[in-house]
Design an enzyme around this catalytic site. Structure first.
Site, PDB file in Angstrom:
ATOM      1  N   LYS A 130     -11.438   4.223   1.467  1.00 21.29           N
ATOM      2  CA  LYS A 130     -10.416   3.577   0.638  1.00 21.29           C
ATOM      3  C   LYS A 130     -11.200   2.789  -0.407  1.00 21.29           C
ATOM      4  CE  LYS A 130      -6.709   1.813   2.526  1.00 21.29           C
ATOM      5  NZ  LYS A 130      -5.697   0.935   3.169  1.00 21.29           N
TER       6      LYS A 130
ATOM      7  N   TYR B   7     -13.994  27.305   2.273  1.00 23.44           N
ATOM      8  CA  TYR B   7     -13.931  25.873   1.976  1.00 23.44           C
ATOM      9  C   TYR B   7     -12.755  25.511   1.085  1.00 23.44           C
ATOM     10  CZ  TYR B   7     -16.988  27.432  -1.898  1.00 23.44           C
ATOM     11  OH  TYR B   7     -17.548  28.101  -2.956  1.00 23.44           O
TER      12      TYR B   7
ATOM     13  N   GLU C  77       0.831  -1.204   0.000  1.00 28.06           N
ATOM     14  CA  GLU C  77       0.000   0.000   0.000  1.00 28.06           C
ATOM     15  C   GLU C  77       0.870   1.260   0.000  1.00 28.06           C
ATOM     16  OE1 GLU C  77      -4.112  -0.715   2.138  1.00 28.06           O
ATOM     17  OE2 GLU C  77      -2.471  -1.394   3.425  1.00 28.06           O
TER      18      GLU C  77
ATOM     19  N   GLU D  67      -7.614   6.215  10.610  1.00 28.97           N
ATOM     20  CA  GLU D  67      -8.004   6.940  11.811  1.00 28.97           C
ATOM     21  C   GLU D  67      -7.024   8.082  12.101  1.00 28.97           C
ATOM     22  OE1 GLU D  67      -9.365   2.618  12.537  1.00 28.97           O
ATOM     23  OE2 GLU D  67      -7.751   3.656  11.478  1.00 28.97           O
TER      24      GLU D  67
END
Length: 120
Positions: free
Chosen positions: A99, A54, A22, A73
Site C-alpha cells: 500500500k 503470466y 479507504e 492478508e
C-alpha cells in the site's frame, strides 16, 4: 531445472483497508509476484501450453485486487489460492503487496505484506 516467473511492480488502484475513507478514496498498490515451476519443456517446445501463462496470472491479480477487503492478508490469500488452482505445476509462490500511501503519520514508501508458500 528450476525456473521462475516474476511479475514486478504491477500498479493497481484499489479500495482495501479498515478505515471507511479507504473504501471511498482508495489507494495505489504495487504487487510483486514470483512463481517457481519446471519450465524446461517450454524452453524446448516454444509452446505456451508447456509453461505458466503470466498474462493469466496478471489477470487473476487484477480480478482479486478489484474485490474490496479490509485486510491485505485476505487479498493475498485469495490471489495465492486462485493461482495455485489455475497452475498446479507450480512449486512455490511469493507475493508482496504494498500500500503506497498508508493512512499513518510519517513519510514512507509504503507498507508491504509478503507471503511465501511452498507447494507440494
Amino acid at each position: 531445472m528450476k525456473s521462475k516467473i516474476i511479475l514486478e511492480d504491477i500498479k493497481i488502484y484499489a479500495y482495501h483497508g479498515v478505515l471507511p475513507e479507504e473504501a471511498m478514496i482508495g489507494n495505489h498498490y504495487l504487487v510483486n509476484l514470483e512463481v517457481h515451476a519446471d519450465l524446461e519443456k517450454a524452453s524446448q517446445s516454444d509452446d505456451l501450453n508447456d509453461t505458466i501463462n503470466y498474462a493469466e496470472i496478471s489477470d487473476i491479480i487484477h480480478q482479486e485486487m478489484a474485490i474490496r477487503s479490509e485486510l491485505l492478508e485476505h487479498v493475498i490469500g485469495r490471489i495465492i489460492h486462485k493461482i495455485e488452482n489455475q497452475f498446479p505445476q507450480m512449486t512455490f509462490i511469493k507475493i508482496r503487496l504494498t500500500k503506497t500511501i498508508p493512512p499513518m503519520p510519517g513519510e514512507m514508501k509504503g507498507v508491504s505484506l509478503e507471503f511465501e508458500k511452498e507447494i507440494k
